[in-house]
Design a protein around this motif. Structure first.
Motif, PDB file in Angstrom:
ATOM      1  N   ASP A  23       0.819  -1.212   0.000  1.00 33.91           N
ATOM      2  CA  ASP A  23       0.000   0.000   0.000  1.00 33.91           C
ATOM      3  C   ASP A  23       0.853   1.263   0.000  1.00 33.91           C
ATOM      4  O   ASP A  23       0.558   2.223  -0.720  1.00 33.91           O
ATOM      5  CB  ASP A  23      -0.935   0.011   1.220  1.00 33.91           C
ATOM      6  CG  ASP A  23      -2.108  -0.948   1.057  1.00 33.91           C
ATOM      7  OD1 ASP A  23      -2.267  -1.516  -0.040  1.00 33.91           O
ATOM      8  OD2 ASP A  23      -2.871  -1.112   2.029  1.00 33.91           O
ATOM      9  N   TYR A  24       1.911   1.285   0.816  1.00 33.28           N
ATOM     10  CA  TYR A  24       2.721   2.496   0.874  1.00 33.28           C
ATOM     11  C   TYR A  24       3.434   2.744  -0.448  1.00 33.28           C
ATOM     12  O   TYR A  24       3.664   3.907  -0.836  1.00 33.28           O
ATOM     13  CB  TYR A  24       3.720   2.436   2.043  1.00 33.28           C
ATOM     14  CG  TYR A  24       4.974   1.632   1.778  1.00 33.28           C
ATOM     15  CD1 TYR A  24       6.095   2.211   1.181  1.00 33.28           C
ATOM     16  CD2 TYR A  24       5.047   0.287   2.131  1.00 33.28           C
ATOM     17  CE1 TYR A  24       7.243   1.472   0.943  1.00 33.28           C
ATOM     18  CE2 TYR A  24       6.180  -0.456   1.895  1.00 33.28           C
ATOM     19  CZ  TYR A  24       7.281   0.141   1.299  1.00 33.28           C
ATOM     20  OH  TYR A  24       8.421  -0.598   1.045  1.00 33.28           O
ATOM     21  N   GLU A  25       3.771   1.665  -1.177  1.00 32.15           N
ATOM     22  CA  GLU A  25       4.428   1.836  -2.469  1.00 32.15           C
ATOM     23  C   GLU A  25       3.468   2.398  -3.513  1.00 32.15           C
ATOM     24  O   GLU A  25       3.844   3.248  -4.325  1.00 32.15           O
ATOM     25  CB  GLU A  25       5.009   0.504  -2.940  1.00 32.15           C
ATOM     26  CG  GLU A  25       6.177   0.031  -2.090  1.00 32.15           C
ATOM     27  CD  GLU A  25       6.663  -1.355  -2.491  1.00 32.15           C
ATOM     28  OE1 GLU A  25       7.895  -1.524  -2.620  1.00 32.15           O
ATOM     29  OE2 GLU A  25       5.818  -2.255  -2.670  1.00 32.15           O
ATOM     30  N   LEU A  26       2.226   1.932  -3.498  1.00 33.85           N
ATOM     31  CA  LEU A  26       1.227   2.516  -4.399  1.00 33.85           C
ATOM     32  C   LEU A  26       1.024   3.989  -4.091  1.00 33.85           C
ATOM     33  O   LEU A  26       0.916   4.820  -5.005  1.00 33.85           O
ATOM     34  CB  LEU A  26      -0.103   1.779  -4.253  1.00 33.85           C
ATOM     35  CG  LEU A  26      -0.248   0.436  -4.952  1.00 33.85           C
ATOM     36  CD1 LEU A  26      -1.588  -0.189  -4.587  1.00 33.85           C
ATOM     37  CD2 LEU A  26      -0.150   0.592  -6.466  1.00 33.85           C
ATOM     38  N   ARG A  59      11.048  15.248  -4.633  1.00 28.47           N
ATOM     39  CA  ARG A  59      11.164  14.875  -3.221  1.00 28.47           C
ATOM     40  C   ARG A  59      10.921  13.390  -3.071  1.00 28.47           C
ATOM     41  O   ARG A  59      10.115  12.805  -3.791  1.00 28.47           O
ATOM     42  CB  ARG A  59      10.153  15.659  -2.375  1.00 28.47           C
ATOM     43  CG  ARG A  59      10.325  15.363  -0.888  1.00 28.47           C
ATOM     44  CD  ARG A  59       9.618  16.338  -0.003  1.00 28.47           C
ATOM     45  NE  ARG A  59       9.932  16.049   1.399  1.00 28.47           N
ATOM     46  CZ  ARG A  59       9.416  16.691   2.425  1.00 28.47           C
ATOM     47  NH1 ARG A  59       8.547  17.652   2.212  1.00 28.47           N
ATOM     48  NH2 ARG A  59       9.758  16.372   3.652  1.00 28.47           N
ATOM     49  N   ASP A  60      11.602  12.773  -2.123  1.00 32.18           N
ATOM     50  CA  ASP A  60      11.402  11.356  -1.824  1.00 32.18           C
ATOM     51  C   ASP A  60      10.016  11.183  -1.206  1.00 32.18           C
ATOM     52  O   ASP A  60       9.733  11.727  -0.128  1.00 32.18           O
ATOM     53  CB  ASP A  60      12.483  10.894  -0.852  1.00 32.18           C
ATOM     54  CG  ASP A  60      12.434   9.397  -0.584  1.00 32.18           C
ATOM     55  OD1 ASP A  60      11.557   8.721  -1.157  1.00 32.18           O
ATOM     56  OD2 ASP A  60      13.279   8.920   0.200  1.00 32.18           O
ATOM     57  N   THR A  61       9.144  10.443  -1.868  1.00 35.02           N
ATOM     58  CA  THR A  61       7.771  10.312  -1.380  1.00 35.02           C
ATOM     59  C   THR A  61       7.565   9.118  -0.439  1.00 35.02           C
ATOM     60  O   THR A  61       6.499   8.998   0.164  1.00 35.02           O
ATOM     61  CB  THR A  61       6.786  10.186  -2.566  1.00 35.02           C
ATOM     62  OG1 THR A  61       7.133   9.037  -3.353  1.00 35.02           O
ATOM     63  CG2 THR A  61       6.815  11.437  -3.428  1.00 35.02           C
ATOM     64  N   LYS A  62       8.566   8.245  -0.320  1.00 41.47           N
ATOM     65  CA  LYS A  62       8.388   7.067   0.535  1.00 41.47           C
ATOM     66  C   LYS A  62       8.095   7.439   1.988  1.00 41.47           C
ATOM     67  O   LYS A  62       7.130   6.924   2.574  1.00 41.47           O
ATOM     68  CB  LYS A  62       9.600   6.140   0.465  1.00 41.47           C
ATOM     69  CG  LYS A  62       9.429   4.898   1.345  1.00 41.47           C
ATOM     70  CD  LYS A  62      10.701   4.071   1.428  1.00 41.47           C
ATOM     71  CE  LYS A  62      10.950   3.328   0.130  1.00 41.47           C
ATOM     72  NZ  LYS A  62      12.093   2.371   0.264  1.00 41.47           N
ATOM     73  N   PRO A  63       8.894   8.304   2.635  1.00 43.59           N
ATOM     74  CA  PRO A  63       8.595   8.621   4.036  1.00 43.59           C
ATOM     75  C   PRO A  63       7.235   9.296   4.216  1.00 43.59           C
ATOM     76  O   PRO A  63       6.573   9.102   5.235  1.00 43.59           O
ATOM     77  CB  PRO A  63       9.742   9.545   4.456  1.00 43.59           C
ATOM     78  CG  PRO A  63      10.358  10.022   3.190  1.00 43.59           C
ATOM     79  CD  PRO A  63      10.154   8.943   2.190  1.00 43.59           C
ATOM     80  N   LEU A  98       1.706   8.862   6.186  1.00 41.98           N
ATOM     81  CA  LEU A  98       0.261   8.966   5.969  1.00 41.98           C
ATOM     82  C   LEU A  98      -0.454   7.689   6.413  1.00 41.98           C
ATOM     83  O   LEU A  98      -1.473   7.741   7.116  1.00 41.98           O
ATOM     84  CB  LEU A  98      -0.027   9.244   4.492  1.00 41.98           C
ATOM     85  CG  LEU A  98       0.246  10.665   4.008  1.00 41.98           C
ATOM     86  CD1 LEU A  98       0.243  10.716   2.482  1.00 41.98           C
ATOM     87  CD2 LEU A  98      -0.794  11.643   4.570  1.00 41.98           C
ATOM     88  N   LEU A  99       0.082   6.537   6.013  1.00 40.98           N
ATOM     89  CA  LEU A  99      -0.550   5.269   6.383  1.00 40.98           C
ATOM     90  C   LEU A  99      -0.432   5.001   7.885  1.00 40.98           C
ATOM     91  O   LEU A  99      -1.363   4.480   8.498  1.00 40.98           O
ATOM     92  CB  LEU A  99       0.066   4.126   5.587  1.00 40.98           C
ATOM     93  CG  LEU A  99      -0.359   4.064   4.114  1.00 40.98           C
ATOM     94  CD1 LEU A  99       0.486   3.061   3.354  1.00 40.98           C
ATOM     95  CD2 LEU A  99      -1.837   3.690   4.001  1.00 40.98           C
ATOM     96  N   GLY A 147      -4.059   4.886   8.948  1.00 39.06           N
ATOM     97  CA  GLY A 147      -4.371   3.470   9.074  1.00 39.06           C
ATOM     98  C   GLY A 147      -4.589   2.682   7.805  1.00 39.06           C
ATOM     99  O   GLY A 147      -4.344   1.489   7.773  1.00 39.06           O
ATOM    100  N   SER A 148      -5.085   3.307   6.743  1.00 42.89           N
ATOM    101  CA  SER A 148      -5.348   2.592   5.501  1.00 42.89           C
ATOM    102  C   SER A 148      -5.404   3.589   4.350  1.00 42.89           C
ATOM    103  O   SER A 148      -5.527   4.805   4.566  1.00 42.89           O
ATOM    104  CB  SER A 148      -6.681   1.833   5.579  1.00 42.89           C
ATOM    105  OG  SER A 148      -7.775   2.737   5.563  1.00 42.89           O
ATOM    106  N   LEU A 149      -5.343   3.058   3.127  1.00 41.91           N
ATOM    107  CA  LEU A 149      -5.446   3.937   1.958  1.00 41.91           C
ATOM    108  C   LEU A 149      -6.781   4.679   1.941  1.00 41.91           C
ATOM    109  O   LEU A 149      -6.840   5.874   1.632  1.00 41.91           O
ATOM    110  CB  LEU A 149      -5.300   3.114   0.670  1.00 41.91           C
ATOM    111  CG  LEU A 149      -3.885   2.670   0.290  1.00 41.91           C
ATOM    112  CD1 LEU A 149      -3.927   1.749  -0.925  1.00 41.91           C
ATOM    113  CD2 LEU A 149      -2.996   3.882  -0.004  1.00 41.91           C
ATOM    114  N   GLY A 150      -7.853   3.968   2.281  1.00 37.58           N
ATOM    115  CA  GLY A 150      -9.165   4.602   2.289  1.00 37.58           C
ATOM    116  C   GLY A 150      -9.229   5.766   3.253  1.00 37.58           C
ATOM    117  O   GLY A 150      -9.786   6.825   2.939  1.00 37.58           O
TER     118      GLY A 150
END
Length: 234
Positions: free
Chosen positions: A36-39, A51-55, A60-61, A65-68
């Motif tokens: 989920d974090y990669e999507l 900017r690095d979006t991974k962190p 956010l997750l 708690g979830s993508l939704g």
């Protein structure tokens, strides 16, 4: 409050190869190959090109708690995450709009009672993670095809006022012969309250002499859903 900004020079080079690899994995293996974090970080590439979006995706997750729940979060809460500014919020809200629009199209293109799982998926996308109650009505024709999908009322964290005569007036305006009632419980628990049960009974009673049938009342929560018909409450 977070800000959108761009990094320049050598400090930003380390994630260029990561972006290319992530894009390749998505193209070659599809969404199921990504966490989920990669999507989410992939979706934020265009909002934060330098900017690095991974962190940010992981924060956010971790927070919501979830993508939704990330997509449904308010701009005020989203801006509490470091690195989240207007560009990221716009991207997230656009993603949610796409998901809702796609779900609505799927519901409209089928007979509603014959595609129950599609209906539930749509309602969950649209309502499960809202922080206020909303009362939605699906208006159906004689063939149980969707005429209109409307949010009639928005309320507080635990109450939404519903006016049966207004509901039926709208049904008659649309020449609807059946309704599916849907509302959400921000608490997460979809169990119906006494007020929910009484309101549903009132709507059934008001609609009957007008030739308007209430097929079901669905309560959507983060932890699932409850169907009044399935529970034997109507």
């Amino acid at each position: 409050m977070g800000f959108d900004f761009e990094e320049a020079g050598p400090a930003r080079i380390h994630y260029h190869g990561h972006r290319d690899r992530l894009r390749s994995r998505f193209r070659e293996a599809g969404a199921d190959a990504l966490a989920d974090y990669e999507l989410l970080e992939l979706a934020l590439f265009s909002a934060l090109p330098r900017r690095d979006t991974k962190p940010i995706a992981k924060a956010l997750l971790a927070t919501f708690g979830s993508l939704g729940e990330v997509l449904a979060a308010s701009p005020t809460r989203l801006k509490e995450i470091d690195g989240v500014g207007d560009a990221v919020i716009l991207q997230l809200k656009l993603m949610r709009a796409f998901a809702e629009r796609l779900g609505r199209h799927e519901v409209r293109s089928r007979q509603v009672l014959g595609s129950w799982s599609t209906l539930l998926d749509y309602c969950r996308t649209a309502m499960a993670f809202e922080d206020r109650e909303q009362f939605r009505i699906l208006f159906l024709d004689k063939k149980n095809a969707l005429i209109a999908d409307e949010v009639q009322q928005r309320g507080t964290v635990d109450h939404t006022p519903v006016y049966p005569r207004e509901v039926m007036r709208r049904a008659l305006e649309l020449s609807a012969t059946a309704l599916i009632l849907v509302h959400n419980h921000p608490s997460g628990d979809p169990s119906p309250s006494r007020a929910d049960i009484q309101m549903t009974k009132t709507l059934i009673d008001v609609g009957k002499p007008l030739g308007v049938t209430v097929h079901d009342h669905i309560i959507i929560g983060r932890d699932g859903h409850a169907s009044f018909r399935g529970m034997g409450l109507m």
